[in-house]
Design a protein around this motif. Structure first.
Motif, short mmCIF file in Angstrom:
data_model
loop_
_atom_site.label_atom_id
_atom_site.label_comp_id
_atom_site.label_asym_id
_atom_site.label_seq_id
_atom_site.Cartn_x
_atom_site.Cartn_y
_atom_site.Cartn_z
N LEU A 119 0.83 -1.20 0.00
CA LEU A 119 0.00 0.00 0.00
C LEU A 119 0.87 1.25 0.00
N ASN A 120 1.92 1.24 0.80
CA ASN A 120 2.83 2.39 0.84
C ASN A 120 3.53 2.59 -0.49
N ASN A 121 3.94 1.50 -1.15
CA ASN A 121 4.61 1.62 -2.44
C ASN A 121 3.68 2.18 -3.51
N LEU A 122 2.42 1.76 -3.46
CA LEU A 122 1.45 2.26 -4.43
C LEU A 122 1.22 3.76 -4.28
N LEU A 123 1.38 4.23 -3.04
CA LEU A 123 1.08 5.63 -2.74
C LEU A 123 2.29 6.55 -2.87
N LYS A 124 3.42 6.00 -3.26
CA LYS A 124 4.60 6.84 -3.45
C LYS A 124 4.34 7.88 -4.54
N TYR A 133 2.42 5.94 -9.38
CA TYR A 133 1.16 5.49 -9.95
C TYR A 133 0.18 6.66 -9.85
N PRO A 134 0.15 7.53 -10.85
CA PRO A 134 -0.57 8.80 -10.74
C PRO A 134 -2.07 8.67 -10.51
N ASP A 135 -2.67 7.54 -10.90
CA ASP A 135 -4.11 7.38 -10.68
C ASP A 135 -4.44 7.02 -9.23
N VAL A 136 -3.42 6.62 -8.46
CA VAL A 136 -3.62 6.24 -7.06
C VAL A 136 -3.26 7.42 -6.17
N LYS A 137 -4.25 8.01 -5.55
CA LYS A 137 -4.04 9.20 -4.73
C LYS A 137 -4.15 8.92 -3.23
N TYR A 138 -4.86 7.87 -2.87
CA TYR A 138 -5.00 7.47 -1.47
C TYR A 138 -5.45 6.01 -1.45
N ILE A 174 -11.41 3.43 13.11
CA ILE A 174 -11.44 4.43 12.05
C ILE A 174 -10.26 5.39 12.19
N GLY A 175 -9.58 5.68 11.08
CA GLY A 175 -8.46 6.62 11.13
C GLY A 175 -7.98 7.02 9.75
N PHE A 176 -7.13 8.03 9.68
CA PHE A 176 -6.53 8.48 8.43
C PHE A 176 -5.15 9.05 8.74
N ASN A 177 -4.12 8.55 8.06
CA ASN A 177 -2.75 8.98 8.35
C ASN A 177 -2.19 9.93 7.29
N GLY A 178 -3.08 10.48 6.48
CA GLY A 178 -2.65 11.38 5.41
C GLY A 178 -2.43 10.67 4.09
N LYS A 179 -2.28 9.33 4.13
CA LYS A 179 -2.08 8.55 2.91
C LYS A 179 -3.19 7.53 2.68
N PHE A 180 -3.61 6.87 3.73
CA PHE A 180 -4.69 5.89 3.57
C PHE A 180 -5.61 5.91 4.79
N ARG A 212 -16.91 11.45 -0.02
CA ARG A 212 -15.67 11.77 0.68
C ARG A 212 -15.29 13.24 0.53
N LYS A 213 -14.88 13.84 1.65
CA LYS A 213 -14.41 15.22 1.63
C LYS A 213 -13.01 15.26 1.00
N MET A 214 -12.85 16.09 0.02
CA MET A 214 -11.55 16.17 -0.67
C MET A 214 -10.55 16.97 0.17
#
Length: 447
Positions: free
Chosen positions: A398-403, A407-412, A421-427, A445-447
Motif C-alpha cells: 500500500l505504501n509503495n502504491l502511494l509513493k 502510480y498517478p491514478d492512485v491518490k490514497y 477508524i483513522g486516516f494517516n494522510g495517505k490511507f 468523501r471530503k476532498m
C-alpha cells in the motif's frame, strides 16, 4: 404471510410500484437468496389479485404463450389452466417465477408493457445461464434488479438494529471519528458471526431465532449440495465433471499463498483450454465472484486486466466456511485457529461486500517491483487500492502504491482490518464491518 427478515429489495419494490411508467421487473439472483419470498410479501400487501406461476414446478404453464404474445391471448390460456385467477386492471400483479425455464415469457414482457393494464415481476435462479436469450427477447421493455444474499446491513436489521444505528456508524466513518471500545467489541462480534453464517436468509433466520449457530451448518451443507445438483441438472455443452471440479476446489485455491485459480491444482496435466467456460458458468449461476488481475494499477479498469489471471471467491462466505473440513468449521465457530484460511476468509468476505455494492473485483500482483494488492475500487477520478489485513502486519504494498508520482491514478488507499477508524494522510483505516458503507463513503468523501 410471515416475513421476519427485512431486505433492501423491499424498498426497491415499493419505489418501482410508485413509478407511473414502470416496466416489467426482472429480479435475478442465486437460488435461496430470498427472491420469491420478497416478491410474495410485496404482492400480498399491494395488489388485490396476484397471478403467481412457477415455470419449473408448473411446466404446463410454459404453453400459455403458444397462441402468441398478445396479453388477452395469454390471459385466456392462463384461465384455461386455472379459472380461479382474477385479472383486475390496475390491481393485478403477474409474478412469473423461474423465468429462465421459459424464455417465451421474456418475449411477452414487451406486450405486457404496451398493454399497460397489469404489473409484471419475473424472477429466477441460474438466470445468467440463459440470460442472453432473455435479454434479446425483451430489450427496452424490462427493468433488471440483481439480488444477493443478505449484506451486513441487512444482517444488522435482522439482529434488531435500526436505520439510525447504521447512520450513526456512517457519520463516524465520514467524519473520521473513532468508534468507542464498546462499539468495536460488539460490532466485531456481530461481524464474526456474519462471516460464519453468511447471508443466506434461511441460515440467518435460524441463527436469529435460535440465538446461536445451532442448525445453521446443516442448512448450509444442503445449499452446497443443491448447487452441485444444479450443475448436474443445468450444465449444457460443458463437461459437468469439470464444472464440479472447479466448484469443489474453490477453498483449495483460496488456501494457497497467492489464492489464484490454477488448473493444475485441479488435476495433473490439466490444461486451461479443457476448462474454458467452467468458471464462467459458475459466475453466470451467481455461485462465485471472479476477481481479475490488473495489467497495471491504473485507470481505466475496463480492458486493463488479464482475463486468464483471476481469483475465485464464494458469493457467500458462510458457504465457503461450510465447504471446509469439520474441524476448521468448529474452530471458526469457536473463534480460534483460523490458520491457513484466515486471509482467504477475510478476502472472501470483503470481495463479497464490495460486489454487493456493485463493484467489479480486481487485484494486482507483480514480482518486479514486488507488489500485491487485494482489491481496487474507484471514486470519481482516482483508483483506490484496498488492502485486507488479517493481521497487524506492515503495509508495504500500500505504501509503495502511494509513493508520489509512481502510480498517478492512485491518490490514497484504504486498509481494512481489526482497526478503528483513522486516516494517516495517505490511507484510511476502517474495521472490516464498515466495508458495506465504502461506496457511499467514496462518493461523499471530503476532498
Amino acid at each position: 404471510m410471515d416475513k421476519l427478515l427485512r431486505r433492501k429489495v423491499d424498498a426497491y419494490l415499493v419505489a418501482w410500484k410508485t413509478n407511473p411508467d414502470r416496466k416489467p421487473l426482472v429480479i435475478k439472483g442465486a437460488r435461496q437468496v430470498g427472491k420469491t419470498r420478497s416478491v410474495e410479501w410485496f404482492a400480498s400487501r399491494n395488489y388485490k389479485s396476484v397471478v403467481q406461476i412457477n415455470f419449473v414446478e408448473q411446466k404446463n404453464y410454459r404453453e400459455i404463450f403458444n397462441d402468441g404474445f398478445e396479453v388477452d391471448a395469454i390471459l385466456k390460456n392462463i384461465s384455461l389452466l386455472n379459472p380461479g385467477f382474477r385479472f383486475i386492471p390496475g390491481e393485478t400483479l403477474f409474478f412469473f417465477d423461474e423465468l429462465q425455464a421459459c424464455p417465451n415469457c421474456a418475449t411477452s414482457l414487451k406486450f405486457f408493457k404496451m398493454d399497460g393494464r397489469f404489473d409484471v415481476i419475473c424472477s429466477g435462479s441460474l438466470m445468467g445461464i440463459n440470460y442472453r436469450e432473455i435479454e434479446s427477447n425483451s430489450v427496452g421493455y424490462k427493468e433488471d434488479y440483481e439480488m444477493y444474499s443478505m449484506d451486513f446491513e441487512e444482517f444488522l436489521w435482522a439482529k434488531g438494529y435500526s436505520d439510525d444505528f447504521v447512520e450513526d456508524l456512517y457519520r463516524n466513518m465520514r467524519d473520521l471519528v473513532p468508534l468507542s471500545t464498546l462499539q468495536m467489541d460488539v460490532l466485531l462480534g456481530l461481524f464474526r458471526d456474519y462471516v460464519i453464517i453468511g447471508g443466506m436468509p434461511e441460515v440467518v433466520d435460524t441463527y436469529v431465532r435460535n440465538k446461536n449457530f445451532s442448525g445453521t451448518l446443516g442448512i448450509q451443507k444442503q445449499l452446497l449440495n443443491d448447487y452441485e445438483e444444479d450443475i448436474t441438472k443445468y450444465v449444457e455443452g460443458l463437461d459437468k465433471a469439470k464444472v464440479k471440479a472447479v466448484y469443489n476446489h474453490i477453498s483449495t485455491f483460496l488456501a494457497k499463498e497467492n489464492k489464484r485459480f490454477q488448473i493444475t491444482k485441479i488435476a495433473r496435466n490439466a490444461r486451461n483450454r479443457d476448462y474454458i467456460g467452467c468458471v464462467e458458468w459458475l459466475a453466470d449461476a451467481d455461485v462465485i465472484n471472479i476477481c481479475y488481475c490488473l495489467n497495471q494499477p491504473e485507470l481505466p479498469l475496463k480492458g486493463n486486466y488479464d482475463p486468464k489471471l483471476y481469483k475465485i471467491y464464494f458469493k457467500d462466505t458462510g458457504l465457503l466456511i461450510a465447504s471446509l473440513d469439520e474441524e476448521a468449521q468448529e474452530d471458526l465457530r469457536a473463534n480460534k485457529n483460523l490458520g491457513t484460511y484466515k486471509g482467504a476468509i477475510y478476502e472472501n468476505i470483503v470481495g463479497d461486500m464490495l460486489a454487493k455494492q456493485g463493484y467489479r473485483l480486481f487485484y494486482y500482483r507483480s514480482e518486479r517491483p514486488a507488489l500485491e494488492m487485494d482489491f481496487f475500487v474507484r471514486d470519481a477520478d482516482s483508483l483506490v487500492p484496498v488492502e485486507v489485513k488479517a493481521s497487524d502486519g506492515a503495509t508495504a504494498s500500500l505504501n509503495n502504491l502511494l509513493k508520489t508520482g509512481r502510480y498517478p491514478d492512485v491518490k490514497y488507499g484504504i486498509k481494512l482490518g481489526y482497526k478503528n477508524i483513522g486516516f494517516n494522510g495517505k490511507f484510511y483505516t476502517f474495521p472490516y464491518f464498515l466495508t458495506f458503507l465504502l461506496k457511499r463513503f467514496l462518493s461523499e468523501r471530503k476532498m
